[in-house]
Design a protein around this motif. Structure first.
Motif, PDB file in Angstrom:
ATOM      1  N   LEU A  85      38.876  40.048  52.777  1.00 57.12           N
ATOM      2  CA  LEU A  85      39.259  39.664  51.421  1.00 57.12           C
ATOM      3  C   LEU A  85      39.372  38.146  51.288  1.00 57.12           C
ATOM      4  O   LEU A  85      38.945  37.563  50.288  1.00 57.12           O
ATOM      5  CB  LEU A  85      40.591  40.324  51.043  1.00 57.12           C
ATOM      6  CG  LEU A  85      40.510  41.834  50.802  1.00 57.12           C
ATOM      7  CD1 LEU A  85      41.897  42.441  50.632  1.00 57.12           C
ATOM      8  CD2 LEU A  85      39.651  42.137  49.570  1.00 57.12           C
ATOM      9  N   LEU A  86      39.905  37.507  52.335  1.00 53.06           N
ATOM     10  CA  LEU A  86      40.053  36.054  52.290  1.00 53.06           C
ATOM     11  C   LEU A  86      38.687  35.364  52.254  1.00 53.06           C
ATOM     12  O   LEU A  86      38.480  34.419  51.492  1.00 53.06           O
ATOM     13  CB  LEU A  86      40.855  35.574  53.511  1.00 53.06           C
ATOM     14  CG  LEU A  86      42.378  35.789  53.394  1.00 53.06           C
ATOM     15  CD1 LEU A  86      43.080  35.419  54.695  1.00 53.06           C
ATOM     16  CD2 LEU A  86      42.943  34.969  52.226  1.00 53.06           C
TER      17      LEU A  86
ATOM     18  N   GLN B 272      37.300  35.798  48.820  1.00 52.24           N
ATOM     19  CA  GLN B 272      38.009  34.922  47.878  1.00 52.24           C
ATOM     20  C   GLN B 272      37.508  33.486  48.026  1.00 52.24           C
ATOM     21  O   GLN B 272      37.214  32.805  47.041  1.00 52.24           O
ATOM     22  CB  GLN B 272      39.516  35.015  48.164  1.00 52.24           C
ATOM     23  CG  GLN B 272      40.380  34.173  47.241  1.00 52.24           C
ATOM     24  CD  GLN B 272      40.316  34.677  45.802  1.00 52.24           C
ATOM     25  OE1 GLN B 272      40.481  35.857  45.555  1.00 52.24           O
ATOM     26  NE2 GLN B 272      40.049  33.788  44.848  1.00 52.24           N
ATOM     27  N   TRP B 273      37.370  33.073  49.285  1.00 49.96           N
ATOM     28  CA  TRP B 273      36.922  31.707  49.571  1.00 49.96           C
ATOM     29  C   TRP B 273      35.502  31.512  49.034  1.00 49.96           C
ATOM     30  O   TRP B 273      35.204  30.531  48.368  1.00 49.96           O
ATOM     31  CB  TRP B 273      36.973  31.475  51.080  1.00 49.96           C
ATOM     32  CG  TRP B 273      36.488  30.098  51.494  1.00 49.96           C
ATOM     33  CD1 TRP B 273      37.232  28.949  51.485  1.00 49.96           C
ATOM     34  CD2 TRP B 273      35.186  29.761  51.943  1.00 49.96           C
ATOM     35  NE1 TRP B 273      36.470  27.904  51.914  1.00 49.96           N
ATOM     36  CE2 TRP B 273      35.210  28.360  52.197  1.00 49.96           C
ATOM     37  CE3 TRP B 273      34.007  30.469  52.169  1.00 49.96           C
ATOM     38  CZ2 TRP B 273      34.081  27.686  52.666  1.00 49.96           C
ATOM     39  CZ3 TRP B 273      32.896  29.790  52.633  1.00 49.96           C
ATOM     40  CH2 TRP B 273      32.937  28.417  52.877  1.00 49.96           C
ATOM     41  N   GLY B 274      34.626  32.455  49.309  1.00 47.69           N
ATOM     42  CA  GLY B 274      33.249  32.384  48.844  1.00 47.69           C
ATOM     43  C   GLY B 274      33.174  32.316  47.331  1.00 47.69           C
ATOM     44  O   GLY B 274      32.399  31.543  46.764  1.00 47.69           O
ATOM     45  N   SER B 275      33.970  33.135  46.670  1.00 45.60           N
ATOM     46  CA  SER B 275      33.917  33.171  45.215  1.00 45.60           C
ATOM     47  C   SER B 275      34.421  31.851  44.623  1.00 45.60           C
ATOM     48  O   SER B 275      33.979  31.420  43.559  1.00 45.60           O
ATOM     49  CB  SER B 275      34.725  34.363  44.694  1.00 45.60           C
ATOM     50  OG  SER B 275      35.927  33.943  44.138  1.00 45.60           O
TER      51      SER B 275
ATOM     52  N   LEU C  27      29.076  45.216  38.543  1.00 43.69           N
ATOM     53  CA  LEU C  27      28.177  45.624  39.626  1.00 43.69           C
ATOM     54  C   LEU C  27      28.972  45.872  40.906  1.00 43.69           C
ATOM     55  O   LEU C  27      28.848  46.930  41.543  1.00 43.69           O
ATOM     56  CB  LEU C  27      27.164  44.500  39.851  1.00 43.69           C
ATOM     57  CG  LEU C  27      25.885  44.877  40.578  1.00 43.69           C
ATOM     58  CD1 LEU C  27      24.964  45.600  39.618  1.00 43.69           C
ATOM     59  CD2 LEU C  27      25.198  43.618  41.111  1.00 43.69           C
ATOM     60  N   LEU C  28      29.800  44.872  41.256  1.00 43.61           N
ATOM     61  CA  LEU C  28      30.597  45.005  42.479  1.00 43.61           C
ATOM     62  C   LEU C  28      31.606  46.143  42.360  1.00 43.61           C
ATOM     63  O   LEU C  28      31.840  46.890  43.312  1.00 43.61           O
ATOM     64  CB  LEU C  28      31.328  43.689  42.775  1.00 43.61           C
ATOM     65  CG  LEU C  28      30.432  42.543  43.243  1.00 43.61           C
ATOM     66  CD1 LEU C  28      31.253  41.271  43.438  1.00 43.61           C
ATOM     67  CD2 LEU C  28      29.723  42.904  44.539  1.00 43.61           C
ATOM     68  N   ALA C  29      32.185  46.300  41.163  1.00 43.34           N
ATOM     69  CA  ALA C  29      33.162  47.381  40.956  1.00 43.34           C
ATOM     70  C   ALA C  29      32.506  48.729  41.220  1.00 43.34           C
ATOM     71  O   ALA C  29      33.039  49.568  41.949  1.00 43.34           O
ATOM     72  CB  ALA C  29      33.717  47.322  39.538  1.00 43.34           C
ATOM     73  N   TRP C  30      31.319  48.934  40.646  1.00 43.48           N
ATOM     74  CA  TRP C  30      30.613  50.212  40.868  1.00 43.48           C
ATOM     75  C   TRP C  30      30.253  50.389  42.334  1.00 43.48           C
ATOM     76  O   TRP C  30      30.365  51.472  42.902  1.00 43.48           O
ATOM     77  CB  TRP C  30      29.345  50.293  40.013  1.00 43.48           C
ATOM     78  CG  TRP C  30      29.629  50.756  38.618  1.00 43.48           C
ATOM     79  CD1 TRP C  30      29.650  49.999  37.492  1.00 43.48           C
ATOM     80  CD2 TRP C  30      29.961  52.093  38.213  1.00 43.48           C
ATOM     81  NE1 TRP C  30      29.973  50.757  36.395  1.00 43.48           N
ATOM     82  CE2 TRP C  30      30.157  52.047  36.810  1.00 43.48           C
ATOM     83  CE3 TRP C  30      30.122  53.303  38.878  1.00 43.48           C
ATOM     84  CZ2 TRP C  30      30.503  53.189  36.081  1.00 43.48           C
ATOM     85  CZ3 TRP C  30      30.448  54.427  38.149  1.00 43.48           C
ATOM     86  CH2 TRP C  30      30.633  54.366  36.767  1.00 43.48           C
TER      87      TRP C  30
ATOM     88  N   PRO D 271      32.433  36.927  41.445  1.00 44.43           N
ATOM     89  CA  PRO D 271      33.840  37.053  41.091  1.00 44.43           C
ATOM     90  C   PRO D 271      34.674  37.411  42.307  1.00 44.43           C
ATOM     91  O   PRO D 271      34.178  38.014  43.257  1.00 44.43           O
ATOM     92  CB  PRO D 271      33.861  38.194  40.068  1.00 44.43           C
ATOM     93  CG  PRO D 271      32.570  38.904  40.229  1.00 44.43           C
ATOM     94  CD  PRO D 271      31.596  37.978  40.873  1.00 44.43           C
ATOM     95  N   GLY D 272      35.927  37.039  42.314  1.00 44.87           N
ATOM     96  CA  GLY D 272      36.830  37.302  43.437  1.00 44.87           C
ATOM     97  C   GLY D 272      37.292  38.750  43.470  1.00 44.87           C
ATOM     98  O   GLY D 272      36.966  39.536  42.571  1.00 44.87           O
ATOM     99  N   PRO D 273      38.060  39.105  44.497  1.00 48.08           N
ATOM    100  CA  PRO D 273      38.500  40.499  44.662  1.00 48.08           C
ATOM    101  C   PRO D 273      39.346  40.997  43.483  1.00 48.08           C
ATOM    102  O   PRO D 273      39.226  42.155  43.088  1.00 48.08           O
ATOM    103  CB  PRO D 273      39.341  40.453  45.943  1.00 48.08           C
ATOM    104  CG  PRO D 273      39.003  39.185  46.629  1.00 48.08           C
ATOM    105  CD  PRO D 273      38.497  38.232  45.583  1.00 48.08           C
ATOM    106  N   TRP D 274      40.177  40.147  42.940  1.00 53.05           N
ATOM    107  CA  TRP D 274      41.116  40.605  41.922  1.00 53.05           C
ATOM    108  C   TRP D 274      40.398  41.080  40.643  1.00 53.05           C
ATOM    109  O   TRP D 274      40.641  42.217  40.195  1.00 53.05           O
ATOM    110  CB  TRP D 274      42.151  39.514  41.651  1.00 53.05           C
ATOM    111  CG  TRP D 274      43.192  39.947  40.643  1.00 53.05           C
ATOM    112  CD1 TRP D 274      43.488  39.355  39.469  1.00 53.05           C
ATOM    113  CD2 TRP D 274      44.046  41.103  40.738  1.00 53.05           C
ATOM    114  NE1 TRP D 274      44.450  40.038  38.817  1.00 53.05           N
ATOM    115  CE2 TRP D 274      44.829  41.129  39.566  1.00 53.05           C
ATOM    116  CE3 TRP D 274      44.212  42.113  41.685  1.00 53.05           C
ATOM    117  CZ2 TRP D 274      45.762  42.130  39.311  1.00 53.05           C
ATOM    118  CZ3 TRP D 274      45.137  43.103  41.430  1.00 53.05           C
ATOM    119  CH2 TRP D 274      45.911  43.121  40.263  1.00 53.05           C
TER     120      TRP D 274
END
Lengths: 261, 283
Positions: free
Chosen positions: B47-48, B51-54, B247-250, B63-66
């Motif tokens: 996750l980190l 987050q860093w990449g986003s 896209l990522l959510a799906w 987009p980030g994980p959140w």
């Protein structure tokens, strides 16, 4: 109970790949009936298992006669104990017992459970075979064979794959069940001690498939290995088996002790 | 193994044995706790990195994980998740059904007779080697945008797995058990039911589990190219809207769902195959 008459029975396996035909049973004649426990004894390769297979109908014979009927003169019902337990691994102990029954009446079920009790497995009826030790699995195999109420019970070296102590326990157990049920039994073994302890009669086969000796064991049951009378009888039968070596030159190849490598 | 039947121990030995057993359990628990900690650390790291990449890229690209988690929640809450996944799952299982209908008899024949084995072997091998993507595209060309396309693609992908596994199972039937059954006068029907089929079932399960992962992806892929609904269709829609969050959510829902189904298959397999010692040990 059954009556088994074997008359001049011969079995020859055809030779293959240039080898000569192999005679495994040579004019075998004997007759047994009623509440008897008969053992076929001999070194490996003497044709005793083949004879058992012929009696059970799995194997054909080349010449001679074989007659197997029950008390009413109809074809005898057979029970079988194999060298290995041959249980269905995906069925529980009691399901394995019921698998070989012809009906599923409560009477049949009770009989199956009674035999499980006799082999000491009354509390393991819902176990899968893989949850039991080898000796316990073979006990199920024995209970299964008795539970079909066979006219003739065939046993093919049922204790040969077990360790000595386990085999001893099962032998005692088999003797108890036999004393209670008195089935006609034809028992194949290469163990003379075992044969003397269990049998009323020992038929000795020699390599080449001839009957070498036919001995009546007239000792009271239950018999124990420690009993001096049993020990004396065992020594005598063993002596006769050893004398076989002098009669036939082939024995040196088949008997476990003799012969060149 | 603790499930086995234990013999009678003399008192002293039994006490010592129980003590050893308790120590063993304690050590096992400690090890499990440590392993769990490392699993969680692994997740945290992933996750980190994400987050860093986003943070390095423009917001719309990664987009980030959140935000993705929020989008996942929305998809589930709106009912779209259930609707589209149900469609995809139904098709996948229909495809499996066809695969079983064809694969089991073919595999059975291959296992029983060397001639049928010779007859089917090359065909099955070839159809098992064809890339799944080809099946997806081919069934679209033949059937266009319809339900049959994805079902057929799944069926084509899974059939060779099923056939080969069933063949293996049939060939592995214990001859001694058949001889035993015959010695006790069992009929052919009884032998089939109590010896043959129980031998094959674990192989069919292995085939289903193996091919499920592939079949499910093929299903989604076919929907991406030519679906009107289903998970793949939704993924394509988000792509066309350039909605990376969606896209990522799906995608994550897809992964989560797939893991759940795999788990369910494993659990039902363990139930069905309770007689196997390795199943009882929980391996």
């Amino acid at each position: 109970m059954a009556r088994l008459t074997v008359d001049d029975l011969c079995k020859t396996f055809p030779g293959s790949g240039g080898r000569p035909p192999n005679r495994v049973l040579d004019n075998v004649s004997f007759d047994m009936q009623g509440q008897v426990f008969v053992s076929l004894v001999g070194p490996s390769g003497c044709g005793k298992s083949t004879l058992l297979n012929i009696v059970s109908g799995v194997e054909t014979y080349t010449s001679g006669q074989l007659d197997l009927t029950n008390d009413e003169g109809r074809p005898a019902r057979l029970g079988y104990v194999f060298q290995d337990p041959r249980l269905l691994p995906w069925r529980t102990v009691v399901q394995n017992m019921l698998y070989v029954q012809d009906d599923n009446s409560s009477q049949t079920r009770d009989r199956a459970l009674r035999y499980l009790d006799m082999v000491g497995l009354a509390n393991n009826t819902d176990y899968f075979p893989t949850q039991l030790s080898g000796g316990m699995q073979q006990r199920v195999g024995i209970a299964r064979a008795f539970s079909v109420e066979p006219d003739l019970l065939l046993m093919d070296e049922p204790f040969s794959h077990l360790d000595a102590i386990t085999a001893r326990g099962l032998r005692e157990n088999l003797q108890e069940i036999w004393i209670e049920s008195r089935k006609t039994v034809l028992f194949v073994t290469h163990d003379v001690m075992e044969a003397v302890q269990l049998s009323d009669r020992i038929i000795m086969l020699q390599p080449g498939g001839r009957i070498f000796d036919d001995i009546t064991i007239d000792l009271p049951r239950p018999r124990h290995q420690s009993d001096p009378k049993v020990a004396t009888m065992q020594a005598e039968v063993l002596g006769r088996l050893e004398s076989m070596t002098g009669v036939n030159d082939d024995v040196s190849q088949a008997a476990p002790t003799g012969g060149a490598p | 193994m603790s499930t086995g039947v234990t013999d009678q121990f003399p008192g002293g030995a039994l006490a010592a044995w129980e003590q050893g057993e308790a120590q063993g359990r304690r050590a096992l628990r400690q090890r499990q706790a440590r392993i769990l900690m490392f699993v969680l650390l692994g997740w945290l790291t992933m996750l980190l990195v994400w987050q860093w990449g986003s943070a390095q890229l423009p917001g719309r690209v990664l987009p980030g994980p959140w935000p993705v988690a929020q989008e996942m929640w929305e998809i589930v809450a709106s009912g779209r998740f259930v609707r589209h996944f149900l469609t995809s799952v139904t098709r996948t299982f229909m495809g499996f059904g066809v695969a079983a209908l064809v694969g089991v008899p073919v595999g059975y024949a291959m296992g029983r007779s060397r001639y049928w084995r010779a007859f089917f072997h090359d065909g099955v091998t070839i159809s098992g080697t064809v890339p799944a993507l080809t099946y997806a595209v081919m069934s679209l060309i033949i059937f266009g945008i319809s339900t049959i396309g994805p079902v057929l693609a799944v069926a084509l992908v899974s059939t060779p797995y099923v056939a080969l596994n069933v063949a293996e199972g049939v060939r592995g039937v214990d001859r001694d058990l058949i001889k035993m059954s015959e010695a006790f006068g069992r009929s052919r029907r009884e032998i089939r039911r109590h010896v043959l089929i129980p031998t094959i079932v674990p192989f069919v399960y292995a085939a289903v589990r193996l091919s499920f992962a592939v079949a499910w992806k093929v299903e989604a892929l076919t929907e991406v190219f030519g679906g009107r609904n289903g998970v793949g269709f939704e993924i394509r829609r988000e792509y066309q809207l350039f909605n990376v969050t969606g896209l990522l959510a799906w995608m994550f829902l897809f992964i989560a769902f797939m893991l759940v189904i795999e788990r369910l298959l494993a659990v039902s397999e363990r139930r069905l195959l309770a007689w196997r010692p390795q199943e009882r040990a929980g391996i």
